[in-house]
Design a protein around this motif. Structure first.
Motif, PDB file in Angstrom:
ATOM      1  N   LEU A 151      12.664  -9.615  25.088  1.00 42.12           N
ATOM      2  CA  LEU A 151      11.555 -10.099  24.265  1.00 42.12           C
ATOM      3  C   LEU A 151      11.984 -10.332  22.823  1.00 42.12           C
ATOM      4  O   LEU A 151      11.510 -11.262  22.166  1.00 42.12           O
ATOM      5  CB  LEU A 151      10.389  -9.110  24.318  1.00 42.12           C
ATOM      6  CG  LEU A 151       9.680  -8.977  25.668  1.00 42.12           C
ATOM      7  CD1 LEU A 151       8.622  -7.886  25.619  1.00 42.12           C
ATOM      8  CD2 LEU A 151       9.050 -10.298  26.091  1.00 42.12           C
ATOM      9  N   THR A 152      12.869  -9.493  22.313  1.00 36.22           N
ATOM     10  CA  THR A 152      13.325  -9.644  20.929  1.00 36.22           C
ATOM     11  C   THR A 152      14.522 -10.574  20.807  1.00 36.22           C
ATOM     12  O   THR A 152      14.959 -10.877  19.699  1.00 36.22           O
ATOM     13  CB  THR A 152      13.710  -8.271  20.346  1.00 36.22           C
ATOM     14  OG1 THR A 152      14.699  -7.664  21.187  1.00 36.22           O
ATOM     15  CG2 THR A 152      12.499  -7.360  20.241  1.00 36.22           C
ATOM     16  N   VAL A 313      19.200   0.789  14.660  1.00 37.55           N
ATOM     17  CA  VAL A 313      20.038  -0.402  14.790  1.00 37.55           C
ATOM     18  C   VAL A 313      19.552  -1.445  13.787  1.00 37.55           C
ATOM     19  O   VAL A 313      18.350  -1.721  13.697  1.00 37.55           O
ATOM     20  CB  VAL A 313      19.963  -0.965  16.224  1.00 37.55           C
ATOM     21  CG1 VAL A 313      20.716  -2.282  16.323  1.00 37.55           C
ATOM     22  CG2 VAL A 313      20.530   0.048  17.211  1.00 37.55           C
ATOM     23  N   PHE A 314      20.477  -2.015  13.039  1.00 35.09           N
ATOM     24  CA  PHE A 314      20.144  -3.035  12.050  1.00 35.09           C
ATOM     25  C   PHE A 314      20.653  -4.392  12.528  1.00 35.09           C
ATOM     26  O   PHE A 314      21.810  -4.510  12.952  1.00 35.09           O
ATOM     27  CB  PHE A 314      20.772  -2.698  10.696  1.00 35.09           C
ATOM     28  CG  PHE A 314      20.414  -1.325  10.189  1.00 35.09           C
ATOM     29  CD1 PHE A 314      19.138  -1.047   9.728  1.00 35.09           C
ATOM     30  CD2 PHE A 314      21.348  -0.302  10.203  1.00 35.09           C
ATOM     31  CE1 PHE A 314      18.801   0.219   9.278  1.00 35.09           C
ATOM     32  CE2 PHE A 314      21.027   0.964   9.752  1.00 35.09           C
ATOM     33  CZ  PHE A 314      19.751   1.232   9.282  1.00 35.09           C
ATOM     34  N   VAL A 315      19.789  -5.387  12.469  1.00 38.47           N
ATOM     35  CA  VAL A 315      20.180  -6.737  12.874  1.00 38.47           C
ATOM     36  C   VAL A 315      19.664  -7.736  11.843  1.00 38.47           C
ATOM     37  O   VAL A 315      18.598  -7.538  11.254  1.00 38.47           O
ATOM     38  CB  VAL A 315      19.625  -7.103  14.271  1.00 38.47           C
ATOM     39  CG1 VAL A 315      20.191  -6.189  15.342  1.00 38.47           C
ATOM     40  CG2 VAL A 315      18.107  -7.053  14.291  1.00 38.47           C
ATOM     41  N   PRO A 316      20.399  -8.825  11.601  1.00 34.99           N
ATOM     42  CA  PRO A 316      19.899  -9.874  10.699  1.00 34.99           C
ATOM     43  C   PRO A 316      18.646 -10.527  11.283  1.00 34.99           C
ATOM     44  O   PRO A 316      18.462 -10.568  12.500  1.00 34.99           O
ATOM     45  CB  PRO A 316      21.063 -10.870  10.634  1.00 34.99           C
ATOM     46  CG  PRO A 316      22.258 -10.113  11.105  1.00 34.99           C
ATOM     47  CD  PRO A 316      21.759  -9.107  12.086  1.00 34.99           C
ATOM     48  N   LYS A 317      17.810 -11.040  10.419  1.00 36.38           N
ATOM     49  CA  LYS A 317      16.562 -11.663  10.855  1.00 36.38           C
ATOM     50  C   LYS A 317      16.815 -12.792  11.849  1.00 36.38           C
ATOM     51  O   LYS A 317      16.056 -12.979  12.807  1.00 36.38           O
ATOM     52  CB  LYS A 317      15.799 -12.196   9.638  1.00 36.38           C
ATOM     53  CG  LYS A 317      14.374 -12.636   9.929  1.00 36.38           C
ATOM     54  CD  LYS A 317      13.658 -13.046   8.659  1.00 36.38           C
ATOM     55  CE  LYS A 317      12.208 -13.419   8.930  1.00 36.38           C
ATOM     56  NZ  LYS A 317      11.395 -12.295   9.398  1.00 36.38           N
ATOM     57  N   ALA A 318      17.901 -13.525  11.639  1.00 33.41           N
ATOM     58  CA  ALA A 318      18.202 -14.659  12.514  1.00 33.41           C
ATOM     59  C   ALA A 318      18.524 -14.224  13.941  1.00 33.41           C
ATOM     60  O   ALA A 318      18.414 -15.022  14.878  1.00 33.41           O
ATOM     61  CB  ALA A 318      19.375 -15.460  11.940  1.00 33.41           C
ATOM     62  N   ARG A 321      14.124 -12.579  17.689  1.00 30.92           N
ATOM     63  CA  ARG A 321      13.190 -13.665  17.984  1.00 30.92           C
ATOM     64  C   ARG A 321      12.210 -13.793  16.823  1.00 30.92           C
ATOM     65  O   ARG A 321      11.788 -12.802  16.233  1.00 30.92           O
ATOM     66  CB  ARG A 321      12.451 -13.388  19.296  1.00 30.92           C
ATOM     67  CG  ARG A 321      11.797 -14.647  19.889  1.00 30.92           C
ATOM     68  CD  ARG A 321      11.188 -14.356  21.252  1.00 30.92           C
ATOM     69  NE  ARG A 321      12.169 -13.920  22.231  1.00 30.92           N
ATOM     70  CZ  ARG A 321      12.974 -14.722  22.905  1.00 30.92           C
ATOM     71  NH1 ARG A 321      12.937 -16.030  22.684  1.00 30.92           N
ATOM     72  NH2 ARG A 321      13.829 -14.233  23.789  1.00 30.92           N
ATOM     73  N   ASN A 322      11.826 -15.008  16.520  1.00 34.09           N
ATOM     74  CA  ASN A 322      11.022 -15.279  15.339  1.00 34.09           C
ATOM     75  C   ASN A 322       9.670 -14.570  15.383  1.00 34.09           C
ATOM     76  O   ASN A 322       9.045 -14.442  16.438  1.00 34.09           O
ATOM     77  CB  ASN A 322      10.800 -16.786  15.199  1.00 34.09           C
ATOM     78  CG  ASN A 322      10.138 -17.146  13.883  1.00 34.09           C
ATOM     79  OD1 ASN A 322      10.557 -16.682  12.829  1.00 34.09           O
ATOM     80  ND2 ASN A 322       9.100 -17.962  13.942  1.00 34.09           N
ATOM     81  N   SER A 323       9.245 -14.103  14.217  1.00 36.55           N
ATOM     82  CA  SER A 323       7.948 -13.440  14.096  1.00 36.55           C
ATOM     83  C   SER A 323       7.331 -13.773  12.750  1.00 36.55           C
ATOM     84  O   SER A 323       8.037 -13.959  11.755  1.00 36.55           O
ATOM     85  CB  SER A 323       8.106 -11.919  14.221  1.00 36.55           C
ATOM     86  OG  SER A 323       6.882 -11.267  13.949  1.00 36.55           O
TER      87      SER A 323
END
Length: 695
Positions: A151-152, A313-318, A321-323
């Motif tokens: 989903l993400t 866990v850290f992930v870049p916005k890109a 999935r868009n929100s």
């Protein structure tokens, strides 16, 4: 006018203008545009020149928005989903400020003006923040980790190109801790390790299980501990169906205590001091790097890290999935045996968190989600009212086609099958006396994740709608106050309301006697808890995450507090509603009363949260000092069938026959009544107070 370059870039991208084309419009080198958009801010002259050269509806919108005069609150981004509502609040606050400074202002309006201003600021502050959490909750093995990964969009392709979760997900009993996913500029992993004492206790329980041939620690923790100590079970060359356990081999020549010490030493805990890893955002292999490292840490295969208590866990916005919102995702520990957990209660109390209850398809809504919802209802949680719950049903293969409708016919299509199951879920909730909760369906193998993710974001928007409605109501009230206020009539109404509030405070300041014992929740959970979790909790004098006895006592007191205050709250709200009818022609007064009725629910939530704490803290000293009690409970483990029943009987006897606990119950009653008066009754009086009076 200070415009962030992100707004410039957004306007250009919406217009589908490339950087090279933008450079031509401005008569500059393309590198200038590139450097400009990589910076955070630019000077006003350059920003205006950029947007005017673009000359599109989007660029004009940006110019107009950043040209507005924000004096009472901080300007949000032009990309903020509720920017226009926040602007309405800003204008209303400006008008109130100007009105209060004007010669027409009457000091009798101080109270309604303050009420309106405070509520405008409060709702605007909630809406200004766009950070929300989506917490996935479900039974062990239900598939929530796989679902949230898809989903993400936190997936990596396998050898066949099929998307696979970044996080370890192998059918349950995989993750050793809660995992939180947050958006940050770069990929990273943060680990909150378990204490050495806790690890030693886990090892001790693991060794004892080998000695006694029963019990033990959760599979995922045992796997990690064995990997950290390099004592994995190995295949028996003489019997392919069995394995050789190095712990059993150590026990052949050493005592259990010595084996525990040896295993802890082999884990090399003093060398496992790392708590964070960071990778550059620009690294194209970020998700693969994340998957590799999070898997190694989770399974105890990275010698730099200790056993995790929590992983962030850290992930870049890109990468996500868009929100519309700044969403963090929480993968909670799978439910196994009990839903009475402090982490789940904390999530239920968090007003910015959407709780997604994951369920298998065939038994949806599922025993554990249903039990959790019943518990939330019994504890008086506002998660239903504020629409902070959703059910996510996770069908596998063609289960949706095999479901039978009311006439005994199978589903004609997957969508039809989903509809049949949704009706059945609705019926199950109604039979349990629970409100409606939206149901979503997601088959990880065949359904597109985008629409389901969008629906979850819509649920967040609905959570925010309560504050939007409140903000708009107070914008209207501010306009009425400034243009139509009748100070004399408002003052007369406030005097009448204050008198009624004093009467209510006198009538409802005392709580009825207890109707539910503090240990009732604990007794109920002992009936269904996993024996090894119960034993682990007993070894820790009640303090085990998977079966926290102190938390259950707190939940028991909260459930009792909910029942004891139910009638009081209904009667208070009824009297407030009568006042609303009496003063419905005065918008400012009506707004005060409507807000008071809403606030009563919020105050009671605070009271119920305090009740949990009161329960935990009032009984904990007695439990901590009950050495004989814990010793007797520990002695029962390994004594044959009926373990849970015997433990429940011993616990019940201790709580009901222990004369020392009368003092604890007296403390609970007094502290509950004090909290009720502090958090509800006194606030009722303070909110209706006339200037010059004292509460």
């Amino acid at each position: 006018m200070s415009i962030p370059t992100s707004a410039l870039k957004r306007a250009r991208e919406l217009a589908k203008v490339k950087q090279t084309e933008m450079a031509k419009l401005l008569g500059v080198n393309p590198s200038v545009i590139s450097r400009l958009e990589q910076s955070e801010m630019t000077d006003d002259q350059m920003a205006r020149r950029y947007l005017e050269a673009l000359d599109t509806p989007g660029s004009k919108e940006v110019l107009e928005f950043y040209g507005r005069d924000w004096r009472m609150s901080e300007r949000p981004s032009v990309m903020h989903p509720d920017r226009e509502s926040l602007w309405e609040a800003e204008l209303a606050l400006q008008k109130l400020d100007e009105f209060q400074r004007s010669s027409q202002y009457d000091a009798l309006l101080d109270a309604p003006l303050t009420l309106i201003r405070d509520n405008l600021e409060s709702s605007a502050a909630f809406l200004d923040k766009t950070d929300h959490a989506v917490a996935f909750v479900g039974s062990v093995g239900v598939g929530k980790t796989t679902a949230l990964s898809l989903l993400t969009n936190l997936v990596i392709p396998d050898k066949g190109g099929v998307p696979q979760p970044v996080f370890p997900a192998t059918g349950g009993r995989t993750t050793t801790s809660e995992v939180i996913i947050r958006v940050q500029p770069a990929y990273g992993i943060g680990v909150e390790p378990r204490s050495e004492d806790e690890i030693r206790l886990l090892v001790s329980e693991m060794v004892r299980a080998v000695v006694e041939g029963k019990g033990g620690i959760p599979t995922e923790l045992e796997r990690a501990v064995r990997n950290m100590a390099d004592i994995r079970k190995r295949r028996n060359p003489s019997d392919i169906k069995s394995q050789i356990d190095p712990i059993a081999e150590l026990l052949d020549s050493s005592s259990a205590e010595d084996v525990v010490e040896a295993i802890v030493n082999r884990m090399k805990l003093p060398e496992r001091t790392e708590t964070q890893l960071i990778l550059s955002e620009t690294n194209e292999e970020g998700l693969a790097w994340l998957s590799k490292n999070i898997t190694a840490i989770n399974f105890g295969l990275d010698p730099r890290f200790s056993l995790p208590q929590r992983v962030t866990v850290f992930v870049p916005k890109a990468a996500m999935r868009n929100s519309t919102f700044d969403v963090s995702v929480i993968d909670t520990k799978g439910i196994h045996g009990t839903i009475e957990r402090s982490d789940l209660e904390k999530l239920a109390n968090e007003g910015r968190t959407l709780i997604v209850l994951c369920s298998a398809f065939n038994d949806a809504p599922g025993a554990d989600p249903l039990k959790l919802m019943k518990s939330l209802s019994a504890l008086g949680s506002d998660a239903f009212e504020r629409e902070r719950l959703a059910i996510l049903v996770l069908p596998q293969n063609d289960q949706a086609l095999k479901v039978i409708d009311g006439s005994g016919e199978p589903a004609e299509s997957i969508e039809h099958g989903y509809g049949i199951r949704e009706d059945q879920i609705r019926s199950s909730l109604a039979e349990a006396g629970l409100p409606k909760v939206p149901s979503l369906f997601f088959n990880a193998l065949s359904d597109q994740p985008g629409p389901v993710w969008d629906e979850l974001n819509d649920r967040i928007a609905r959570m925010r709608q309560h504050q939007l409605d409140r903000l708009h109501r107070f914008v209207a009230l501010s306009d009425d106050l400034v243009t139509n206020a009748d100070a004399a009539r408002i003052q007369q109404a406030r005097i009448a309301i204050a008198q009624e509030a004093r009467a209510m405070a006198k009538a409802y300041k005392s709580l009825p006697t207890s109707v539910r014992s503090a240990h009732q929740t604990l007794i109920e959970e002992l009936a269904t808890g996993h024996p090894s979790s119960i034993a682990a909790s007993i070894s820790r004098r009640g303090g085990w995450d998977n079966f926290d006895i102190h938390h259950m006592i707190g939940s028991g007191v909260r459930a009792d507090a909910y029942r004891r205050t139910a009638d009081h709250l209904v009667k208070i709200k009824g009297r407030v509603e009568s006042l609303e009818q009496r003063f419905e022609e005065l918008p400012e007064v009506l707004g005060l009363l409507q807000t008071l009725r809403e606030d009563l629910s919020d105050w009671r939530q605070e009271f119920l949260s305090r009740a949990s704490s009161i329960g935990r803290n009032s009984f904990k000293p007695y439990l901590d000092g009950a050495e004989g009690f814990w010793s007797d409970l520990r002695a029962r483990y390994g004594g044959g069938k009926g373990y849970r029943e015997d433990i429940a009987d011993q616990v019940k006897e201790w709580f009901e026959d222990n004369g020392e606990l009368a003092d604890a119950r007296t403390k609970v009653d007094k502290r509950l009544e004090d909290a009720w008066n502090e958090l509800v009754v006194d606030r009722l009086l303070a909110s209706t107070l006339i200037e010059g009076e004292q509460v």
